[in-house]
Motif scaffolding. Structure first.
Motif, PDB file in Angstrom:
ATOM      1  N   VAL A 162     -29.749 -31.722  -4.206  1.00 31.18           N
ATOM      2  CA  VAL A 162     -29.250 -30.563  -3.455  1.00 31.18           C
ATOM      3  C   VAL A 162     -27.727 -30.590  -3.388  1.00 31.18           C
ATOM      4  N   GLY A 163     -27.158 -31.753  -3.044  1.00 28.81           N
ATOM      5  CA  GLY A 163     -25.706 -31.874  -2.932  1.00 28.81           C
ATOM      6  C   GLY A 163     -24.994 -31.659  -4.254  1.00 28.81           C
ATOM      7  N   LEU A 164     -25.566 -32.210  -5.322  1.00 30.41           N
ATOM      8  CA  LEU A 164     -24.942 -32.055  -6.637  1.00 30.41           C
ATOM      9  C   LEU A 164     -25.013 -30.608  -7.106  1.00 30.41           C
ATOM     10  N   GLY A 165     -26.145 -29.966  -6.901  1.00 30.80           N
ATOM     11  CA  GLY A 165     -26.277 -28.565  -7.281  1.00 30.80           C
ATOM     12  C   GLY A 165     -25.294 -27.678  -6.545  1.00 30.80           C
ATOM     13  N   ALA A 166     -25.171 -27.885  -5.221  1.00 28.27           N
ATOM     14  CA  ALA A 166     -24.227 -27.096  -4.426  1.00 28.27           C
ATOM     15  C   ALA A 166     -22.789 -27.369  -4.848  1.00 28.27           C
ATOM     16  N   SER A 167     -22.465 -28.622  -5.142  1.00 30.92           N
ATOM     17  CA  SER A 167     -21.104 -28.979  -5.554  1.00 30.92           C
ATOM     18  C   SER A 167     -20.724 -28.309  -6.861  1.00 30.92           C
ATOM     19  N   LEU A 168     -21.640 -28.327  -7.814  1.00 32.18           N
ATOM     20  CA  LEU A 168     -21.367 -27.688  -9.103  1.00 32.18           C
ATOM     21  C   LEU A 168     -21.154 -26.190  -8.934  1.00 32.18           C
ATOM     22  N   LEU A 169     -21.946 -25.560  -8.085  1.00 30.10           N
ATOM     23  CA  LEU A 169     -21.806 -24.118  -7.854  1.00 30.10           C
ATOM     24  C   LEU A 169     -20.478 -23.783  -7.179  1.00 30.10           C
ATOM     25  N   VAL A 170     -20.163 -24.496  -6.091  1.00 33.29           N
ATOM     26  CA  VAL A 170     -18.976 -24.170  -5.299  1.00 33.29           C
ATOM     27  C   VAL A 170     -17.692 -24.486  -6.064  1.00 33.29           C
ATOM     28  N   PHE A 171     -17.587 -25.720  -6.559  1.00 35.15           N
ATOM     29  CA  PHE A 171     -16.330 -26.113  -7.204  1.00 35.15           C
ATOM     30  C   PHE A 171     -16.225 -25.561  -8.626  1.00 35.15           C
ATOM     31  N   GLY A 172     -17.372 -25.275  -9.240  1.00 31.69           N
ATOM     32  CA  GLY A 172     -17.344 -24.579 -10.517  1.00 31.69           C
ATOM     33  C   GLY A 172     -16.792 -23.169 -10.355  1.00 31.69           C
ATOM     34  N   ALA A 173     -17.189 -22.490  -9.261  1.00 34.93           N
ATOM     35  CA  ALA A 173     -16.679 -21.149  -8.984  1.00 34.93           C
ATOM     36  C   ALA A 173     -15.180 -21.186  -8.686  1.00 34.93           C
ATOM     37  N   MET A 174     -14.746 -22.198  -7.925  1.00 35.68           N
ATOM     38  CA  MET A 174     -13.313 -22.320  -7.618  1.00 35.68           C
ATOM     39  C   MET A 174     -12.512 -22.618  -8.882  1.00 35.68           C
ATOM     40  N   LEU A 175     -13.092 -23.375  -9.793  1.00 38.85           N
ATOM     41  CA  LEU A 175     -12.421 -23.671 -11.057  1.00 38.85           C
ATOM     42  C   LEU A 175     -12.263 -22.405 -11.893  1.00 38.85           C
ATOM     43  N   ARG A 176     -13.329 -21.629 -11.986  1.00 43.46           N
ATOM     44  CA  ARG A 176     -13.272 -20.385 -12.768  1.00 43.46           C
ATOM     45  C   ARG A 176     -12.309 -19.373 -12.156  1.00 43.46           C
ATOM     46  N   ALA A 177     -12.157 -19.429 -10.821  1.00 37.91           N
ATOM     47  CA  ALA A 177     -11.257 -18.497 -10.139  1.00 37.91           C
ATOM     48  C   ALA A 177      -9.800 -18.957 -10.210  1.00 37.91           C
ATOM     49  N   GLY A 178      -9.569 -20.120 -10.803  1.00 34.50           N
ATOM     50  CA  GLY A 178      -8.208 -20.618 -10.935  1.00 34.50           C
ATOM     51  C   GLY A 178      -7.667 -21.307  -9.692  1.00 34.50           C
ATOM     52  N   ARG A 179      -8.534 -21.618  -8.746  1.00 36.75           N
ATOM     53  CA  ARG A 179      -8.091 -22.265  -7.505  1.00 36.75           C
ATOM     54  C   ARG A 179      -8.114 -23.784  -7.612  1.00 36.75           C
ATOM     55  N   LEU A 180      -8.686 -24.295  -8.696  1.00 37.41           N
ATOM     56  CA  LEU A 180      -8.751 -25.731  -8.930  1.00 37.41           C
ATOM     57  C   LEU A 180      -8.487 -26.018 -10.402  1.00 37.41           C
ATOM     58  N   THR A 181      -7.932 -27.183 -10.682  1.00 41.38           N
ATOM     59  CA  THR A 181      -7.851 -27.661 -12.059  1.00 41.38           C
ATOM     60  C   THR A 181      -9.134 -28.434 -12.355  1.00 41.38           C
ATOM     61  N   ARG A 182      -9.368 -28.740 -13.606  1.00 46.13           N
ATOM     62  CA  ARG A 182     -10.561 -29.509 -13.964  1.00 46.13           C
ATOM     63  C   ARG A 182     -10.564 -30.894 -13.307  1.00 46.13           C
ATOM     64  N   PRO A 183      -9.435 -31.624 -13.310  1.00 44.46           N
ATOM     65  CA  PRO A 183      -9.435 -32.924 -12.622  1.00 44.46           C
ATOM     66  C   PRO A 183      -9.724 -32.812 -11.132  1.00 44.46           C
ATOM     67  N   GLN A 184      -9.242 -31.753 -10.484  1.00 44.52           N
ATOM     68  CA  GLN A 184      -9.520 -31.559  -9.060  1.00 44.52           C
ATOM     69  C   GLN A 184     -10.988 -31.214  -8.826  1.00 44.52           C
ATOM     70  N   ALA A 185     -11.528 -30.354  -9.674  1.00 47.57           N
ATOM     71  CA  ALA A 185     -12.933 -29.979  -9.533  1.00 47.57           C
ATOM     72  C   ALA A 185     -13.844 -31.192  -9.724  1.00 47.57           C
ATOM     73  N   GLY A 186     -13.542 -32.021 -10.729  1.00 49.84           N
ATOM     74  CA  GLY A 186     -14.347 -33.207 -10.973  1.00 49.84           C
ATOM     75  C   GLY A 186     -14.319 -34.170  -9.796  1.00 49.84           C
ATOM     76  N   ALA A 187     -13.129 -34.380  -9.225  1.00 50.79           N
ATOM     77  CA  ALA A 187     -12.998 -35.281  -8.082  1.00 50.79           C
ATOM     78  C   ALA A 187     -13.752 -34.733  -6.872  1.00 50.79           C
TER      79      ALA A 187
END
Length: 305
Positions: A74-99
């Motif tokens: 559940v936590g991993l699925g939610a994390s991928l959705l939330v931070f993946g969306a922030m990455l696509r929106a340009g609010r995060l870099t890939r290293p930040q999203a991964g961390a």
């Protein structure tokens, strides 16, 4: 209730102070490396053997990792959705999203959760974070977690990384302890007591190491830390409350499992973040905040679990 946690709070504070004072001039990174090596290869295996070999056999414990796997999913699925969306929106870099994904998805049973469960529920409940960590968190983190870290960091990762867990002494100590415990084999009392005495050093060592990682750097990214907290603590609790009855846990085992479900970010994520060039400052800030809030909230949550 908070009085029971005072020793662990003070040891965390000692680790933080040591990081800044560095007595003897030894870099804190070197201190952590030595202590981690000692804990992983000797103290944690001894503690695991001591805890299980002095406890009554209970096959219900085997359901704990099942609950853990559900919470992690559940936590991993939610994390991928939330931070993946922030990455696509340009609010995060890939290293930040991964961390952020590593920090939000994986809690640490062999960290703050172990002393919290031990202090609030007693030594017999310590088996829960150990099982949860060895057969749920460690297995998923060192396979899928490392693969995700490599992908977000732009590095290649081979299938051998998933086999790291098979080279970890605590994993095999847990397997051996469960086998002896459920088989009814009686080991010499002196040998078991040796494991118990050695294992008593594990918790303060772990707390010292976690405290030595605390830093205020990276705390300015509240837009990232807020969802990490919501997923790690809030969603972790909700997933735990659903998973525990689903796998058939009740009583002390259920309570301990839910306390581990909201455990702070896995400390080894710092090393993984640095290895794959993720934002280690952001991860460390997440670890700091989730640990502090976990220690403060756990006693308040206990009567409601």
């Amino acid at each position: 209730m908070y009085e029971r946690l005072l020793p662990m709070i003070l040891i965390l504070a000692v680790g933080t102070a040591w990081r800044h004072l560095q007595p003897g001039g030894i870099p804190i990174g070197q201190v952590r490396q030595v202590l981690n090596t000692l804990v992983v290869n000797l103290l944690a295996p001894a503690m695991i053997l001591g805890v299980f070999l002095t406890a009554h056999p209970d096959r219900t414990l085997l359901r704990v990792p099942l609950a853990g796997l559900l919470v992690i999913a559940v936590g991993l699925g939610a994390s991928l959705l939330v931070f993946g969306a922030m990455l696509r929106a340009g609010r995060l870099t890939r290293p930040q999203a991964g961390a952020a994904i590593l920090a939000a998805a994986f809690g640490n049973g062999l960290g703050a959760a172990l002393p919290v469960v031990d202090s609030l529920l007693g030594p017999s409940a310590a088996r829960v974070p150990l099982l949860y960590d060895m057969f749920a968190t460690v297995v998923v983190f060192w396979s899928l977690g490392v693969a995700l870290a490599a992908w977000f960091g732009g590095a290649a990762v081979g299938w051998r990384s998933a086999l790291v867990v098979l080279r970890m002494p605590p994993f095999w100590a847990t397997v051996a302890a469960l086998a002896v415990n459920t088989s009814g084999i009686a080991l010499p009392r002196g040998l078991v007591q040796t494991f118990v005495v050695l294992g008593q050093a594990t918790v303060p060592m772990l707390l010292f190491v976690v405290g030595s990682t605390f830093t205020l750097r990276g705390l300015t990214r509240l837009d990232v830390l807020a969802p990490v907290l919501v997923i790690r603590l809030g969603l972790g609790l909700a997933a735990g409350l659903l998973a525990v009855p689903l796998v058939g846990l009740s009583g002390e085992l259920a309570t301990a499992t839910m306390l581990v479900a909201v455990a702070p970010s896995v400390a080894v994520g710092i090393a993984i973040s640095e290895r794959f060039k993720l934002d280690s400052e952001l991860f460390t800030a997440s670890l700091t905040v989730t640990t502090v809030l976990y220690v403060l909230l756990a006693p308040a949550l206990l009567p409601r679990l």
